[in-house]
Design a protein around this motif. Sequence first.
Motif, PDB file in Angstrom:
ATOM      1  N   ALA A 142       0.831  -1.216   0.000  1.00 26.00           N
ATOM      2  CA  ALA A 142       0.000   0.000   0.000  1.00 26.00           C
ATOM      3  C   ALA A 142       0.860   1.258   0.000  1.00 26.00           C
ATOM      4  O   ALA A 142       0.593   2.202  -0.759  1.00 26.00           O
ATOM      5  N   SER A 143       1.921   1.267   0.817  1.00 22.39           N
ATOM      6  CA  SER A 143       2.779   2.461   0.858  1.00 22.39           C
ATOM      7  C   SER A 143       3.539   2.634  -0.453  1.00 22.39           C
ATOM      8  O   SER A 143       3.773   3.750  -0.903  1.00 22.39           O
ATOM      9  N   ALA A 144       3.897   1.509  -1.093  1.00 19.44           N
ATOM     10  CA  ALA A 144       4.578   1.594  -2.396  1.00 19.44           C
ATOM     11  C   ALA A 144       3.648   2.164  -3.458  1.00 19.44           C
ATOM     12  O   ALA A 144       4.036   3.020  -4.254  1.00 19.44           O
ATOM     13  N   MET A 145       2.398   1.679  -3.467  1.00 23.77           N
ATOM     14  CA  MET A 145       1.433   2.134  -4.481  1.00 23.77           C
ATOM     15  C   MET A 145       1.023   3.586  -4.292  1.00 23.77           C
ATOM     16  O   MET A 145       0.902   4.331  -5.251  1.00 23.77           O
ATOM     17  N   LEU A 146       0.797   3.977  -3.041  1.00 19.65           N
ATOM     18  CA  LEU A 146       0.247   5.304  -2.780  1.00 19.65           C
ATOM     19  C   LEU A 146       1.331   6.354  -2.556  1.00 19.65           C
ATOM     20  O   LEU A 146       1.395   7.353  -3.265  1.00 19.65           O
ATOM     21  N   LEU A 147       2.190   6.106  -1.587  1.00 19.17           N
ATOM     22  CA  LEU A 147       3.164   7.123  -1.187  1.00 19.17           C
ATOM     23  C   LEU A 147       4.372   7.184  -2.126  1.00 19.17           C
ATOM     24  O   LEU A 147       4.728   8.241  -2.631  1.00 19.17           O
ATOM     25  N   CYS A 148       4.987   6.018  -2.375  1.00 19.05           N
ATOM     26  CA  CYS A 148       6.204   5.998  -3.203  1.00 19.05           C
ATOM     27  C   CYS A 148       5.938   6.455  -4.633  1.00 19.05           C
ATOM     28  O   CYS A 148       6.733   7.185  -5.217  1.00 19.05           O
ATOM     29  N   THR A 149       4.818   6.009  -5.198  1.00 17.24           N
ATOM     30  CA  THR A 149       4.485   6.390  -6.575  1.00 17.24           C
ATOM     31  C   THR A 149       4.339   7.901  -6.697  1.00 17.24           C
ATOM     32  O   THR A 149       4.797   8.515  -7.662  1.00 17.24           O
ATOM     33  N   TRP A 150       3.725   8.517  -5.706  1.00 10.57           N
ATOM     34  CA  TRP A 150       3.530   9.974  -5.714  1.00 10.57           C
ATOM     35  C   TRP A 150       4.861  10.707  -5.514  1.00 10.57           C
ATOM     36  O   TRP A 150       5.184  11.643  -6.242  1.00 10.57           O
ATOM     37  N   LEU A 151       5.661  10.249  -4.534  1.00  4.62           N
ATOM     38  CA  LEU A 151       6.952  10.902  -4.264  1.00  4.62           C
ATOM     39  C   LEU A 151       7.925  10.761  -5.442  1.00  4.62           C
ATOM     40  O   LEU A 151       8.724  11.655  -5.701  1.00  4.62           O
ATOM     41  N   ALA A 152       7.821   9.634  -6.164  1.00  2.53           N
ATOM     42  CA  ALA A 152       8.726   9.385  -7.295  1.00  2.53           C
ATOM     43  C   ALA A 152       8.590  10.436  -8.390  1.00  2.53           C
ATOM     44  O   ALA A 152       9.544  10.715  -9.121  1.00  2.53           O
ATOM     45  N   CYS A 153       7.413  11.025  -8.513  1.00  5.43           N
ATOM     46  CA  CYS A 153       7.187  12.062  -9.544  1.00  5.43           C
ATOM     47  C   CYS A 153       8.052  13.298  -9.321  1.00  5.43           C
ATOM     48  O   CYS A 153       8.321  14.050 -10.242  1.00  5.43           O
ATOM     49  N   PHE A 154       8.481  13.517  -8.079  1.00  3.96           N
ATOM     50  CA  PHE A 154       9.273  14.715  -7.742  1.00  3.96           C
ATOM     51  C   PHE A 154      10.677  14.350  -7.272  1.00  3.96           C
ATOM     52  O   PHE A 154      11.381  15.161  -6.695  1.00  3.96           O
ATOM     53  N   ALA A 155      11.079  13.076  -7.501  1.00  4.85           N
ATOM     54  CA  ALA A 155      12.340  12.591  -6.940  1.00  4.85           C
ATOM     55  C   ALA A 155      13.571  13.046  -7.705  1.00  4.85           C
ATOM     56  O   ALA A 155      14.577  13.419  -7.111  1.00  4.85           O
ATOM     57  N   GLY A 156      13.520  13.022  -9.037  1.00  4.56           N
ATOM     58  CA  GLY A 156      14.698  13.325  -9.849  1.00  4.56           C
ATOM     59  C   GLY A 156      14.850  14.805 -10.138  1.00  4.56           C
ATOM     60  O   GLY A 156      13.874  15.544 -10.239  1.00  4.56           O
ATOM     61  N   LYS A 157      16.104  15.212 -10.266  1.00  2.00           N
ATOM     62  CA  LYS A 157      16.376  16.605 -10.634  1.00  2.00           C
ATOM     63  C   LYS A 157      16.184  16.766 -12.134  1.00  2.00           C
ATOM     64  O   LYS A 157      16.365  15.820 -12.895  1.00  2.00           O
ATOM     65  N   LYS A 158      15.841  17.984 -12.546  1.00  2.00           N
ATOM     66  CA  LYS A 158      15.729  18.252 -13.983  1.00  2.00           C
ATOM     67  C   LYS A 158      17.108  18.161 -14.603  1.00  2.00           C
ATOM     68  O   LYS A 158      18.081  18.657 -14.055  1.00  2.00           O
ATOM     69  N   GLN A 159      17.172  17.507 -15.755  1.00  2.00           N
ATOM     70  CA  GLN A 159      18.468  17.350 -16.411  1.00  2.00           C
ATOM     71  C   GLN A 159      18.944  18.670 -17.011  1.00  2.00           C
ATOM     72  O   GLN A 159      18.149  19.468 -17.506  1.00  2.00           O
ATOM     73  N   LYS A 160      20.234  18.877 -16.900  1.00  2.00           N
ATOM     74  CA  LYS A 160      20.829  20.102 -17.465  1.00  2.00           C
ATOM     75  C   LYS A 160      20.746  20.040 -18.985  1.00  2.00           C
ATOM     76  O   LYS A 160      20.947  18.987 -19.585  1.00  2.00           O
ATOM     77  N   GLN A 161      20.471  21.199 -19.565  1.00  2.00           N
ATOM     78  CA  GLN A 161      20.442  21.280 -21.027  1.00  2.00           C
ATOM     79  C   GLN A 161      21.825  21.684 -21.530  1.00  2.00           C
ATOM     80  O   GLN A 161      22.320  22.753 -21.213  1.00  2.00           O
ATOM     81  N   TYR A 162      22.441  20.787 -22.264  1.00  2.00           N
ATOM     82  CA  TYR A 162      23.791  21.084 -22.787  1.00  2.00           C
ATOM     83  C   TYR A 162      23.670  21.758 -24.161  1.00  2.00           C
ATOM     84  O   TYR A 162      22.780  21.428 -24.939  1.00  2.00           O
ATOM     85  N   PRO A 163      24.570  22.693 -24.464  1.00  2.00           N
ATOM     86  CA  PRO A 163      24.448  23.460 -25.717  1.00  2.00           C
ATOM     87  C   PRO A 163      24.742  22.670 -26.968  1.00  2.00           C
ATOM     88  O   PRO A 163      24.410  23.112 -28.057  1.00  2.00           O
ATOM     89  N   TYR A 164      25.358  21.497 -26.895  1.00  2.00           N
ATOM     90  CA  TYR A 164      25.703  20.748 -28.112  1.00  2.00           C
ATOM     91  C   TYR A 164      24.595  19.811 -28.520  1.00  2.00           C
ATOM     92  O   TYR A 164      23.747  19.413 -27.800  1.00  2.00           O
TER      93      TYR A 164
END
Length: 200
Positions: free
Chosen positions: A178-200
């Motif tokens: 239940a905690s994996a389905m409800l809490l972890c799934t929701w937190l995972a949406c905000f877990a990763g940092k936005k990737q840097k945009q490289y100029p090349y």
Amino acid sequence: MASSLTCTGMIWALVSLLSAAASCVGFFMPYWLLGSQMEKPVSFGTFRRCSYPVRDEEKQATVMLEQCGRYASFQGIPSVEWRICTVVTGVGCGLLLLVALTALMGCCISELISRTIGRAAGGMQFLGGLLIGSGCALYPLGWDSEEVRQTCNNSSDQFELGSCQIGWAYYCTGAGAASAMLLCTWLACFAGKKQKQYPY
């Protein structure tokens, strides 16, 4: 040491680990169903059992051996429903464990988990929780098997416990799912940092 996780991602990694641990421990422990047979406590998991009757040749009688162990073969599991439950719950626990370990590595390795990968990991956790939840829902279908009926005073049936009761490991497995389905799934949406945009 650089991290690829946001502050929310750190919480996600911790909750993921706890959810996976709860589900895996509950799945492995043979305390899903508790009863008694020949005045000895008996407990069942999906693929393990504690206390079982054996023939004592010296006394020429059946006695209860108070040990825990898994069934000798997959076919030895008392019901088809429990066999399906074992496979489905095992796969779900494997998915939760895989994502939890990846999340922990994301705490130490930079650029491992992006927003997209975090959301994909959340989807895997939802699927893992769903599989484990399905296993928990299937489990009561096996309460009409002969082994369970003997332990539950011959009064158990599908979704009817008779004189038995549900053990802590069943609740532990369900809570992890239940905690994996409800809490972890929701937190995972905000877990990763936005990737840097490289100029090349």
